[in-house]
Design a protein around this motif. Structure first.
Motif: not given
Length: 344
Positions: A118, A158, A162, A165, A172
């Motif tokens: 990400r 990650w 992350d 989120s 996402e």
């Protein structure tokens, strides 16, 4: 294809061992050479089951002699009714050859190629694509009708932030799923083996289940498979429960195509065979653990004990998988002894 309810891992377990270096005189060297154990280089016309090799009292000499000698005529013949998933790693080229030779014994092959990263809000990238070998994939698929290639996908780098989120945002999750689907379609994969569970503490798994649920739905809509790597139910060496519970199993099992119970490896087959050659130990059957071990003594460092799979210990585990109605996942192809595959 029916969904896999579980994939039972076969543990390739041995204790680390090192090499012993000593100086031999010319006469000692000749004596040592005369005692060197032989290894067959030709393939067998019968599988190990018909050669009297699946026993509780194997001899070190026989293991060394026969371990490369599998039955080529039955290399694609299956003896396991359930699903069989085999992992292939870029650092073990023999695993790629094993998948080609014994492809008919597997239902799923999982190359350890990919990572997903990400880079910011709704920005995801699958890396490791340089390891993808389309020619090898085509060859393996020719060996077995319906074989599925499902690369392992590791959530690399990650942070907890992350993850939070992503699972707090449907946008996402949608973008993450879209990235996975696009890569699978463009690279001719049949889905993914997702490794993510062990990266988060227990209290974070509610959000992870939410993410996995939507991700799996997107993969299924694209006719792709989703298999989840899970840790053992009990933390090794303790009586403590692991991070994957029965409740979480019940939540995820109806939607996933399978679970891969992941245990990892120790030394290589080469180390094991070399130790047998050097020490010619007597192999002992532990009836409680249903596996073999042996003791040996180094010139320096005292006595050692080594556990490593044998034909008999693997047969017992295959019988257990059959009784439980589960499949197999094997880490990793090419690391065990070649004649093991006669059993599959």
């Amino acid at each position: 294809m029916p969904a896999m309810k579980a994939l039972l891992s076969t543990l390739w377990l041995a204790l680390a061992c090192g090499s012993v270096h000593t100086t031999l005189s010319k006469s000692d060297a000749k004596k040592a050479a005369s005692k060197t154990l032989l290894e067959k280089t030709q393939l067998a016309d019968k599988p190990v089951q018909d050669r009297g090799l699946v026993v509780t009292n194997p001899r070190a000499e026989d293991v060394v002699l026969e371990h490369r000698s599998y039955c080529a005529a039955k290399a694609r013949e299956r003896h396991v009714a359930g699903d069989v998933l085999g992992y292939v790693t870029p650092w073990n080229s023999h695993g790629y050859d094993i998948a080609k030779v014994f492809g008919g014994k597997f239902t799923h092959i999982s190359p350890v190629w990919l990572q997903i990263k990400r880079h910011g809000r709704e920005l995801f990238e699958v890396t490791g694509l340089h390891d993808v070998d389309q020619g090898w994939m085509r060859t393996v698929r020719k060996q077995a009708k319906g074989l599925r290639i499902v690369p392992r996908l590791l959530f690399e780098g990650w942070s907890h932030e992350d993850f939070r989120s992503v699972w707090d945002s449907e946008d996402e999750i949608e973008e993450l799923s879209k990235t996975m689907v696009q890569v699978a379609k463009s690279q001719h994969f049949d889905g993914f083996v997702v490794e993510v569970w062990g990266q988060l503490p227990g209290q974070e798994h509610i959000g992870l289940i939410h993410m996995l649920t939507h991700m799996t739905e997107a993969l299924h809509q694209a006719r792709l498979l989703a298999i989840l790597v899970i840790p053992p139910a009990v933390i090794p060496g303790t009586d403590q429960l692991g991070t994957f519970t029965v409740k979480q199993w019940e939540q995820l099992a109806p939607m996933l195509d399978g679970f891969s119970l992941m245990t990892y490896d120790y030394p290589t087959a080469q180390q094991y065979i070399q130790t047998l050659k050097e020490h010619r130990p007597q192999m002992v059957w532990d009836s409680q653990a249903a596996e073999h071990y042996f003791e040996y003594k180094k010139s320096r460092g005292g006595r050692h004990v080594m556990f490593y799979p044998t034909l008999k210990s693997l047969q017992v585990r295959l019988e257990l998988a059959r009784e439980l109605g589960v499949g197999l996942s094997i880490w990793e192809l090419g690391q065990g002894l070649d004649y093991f595959y006669d059993l599959l």
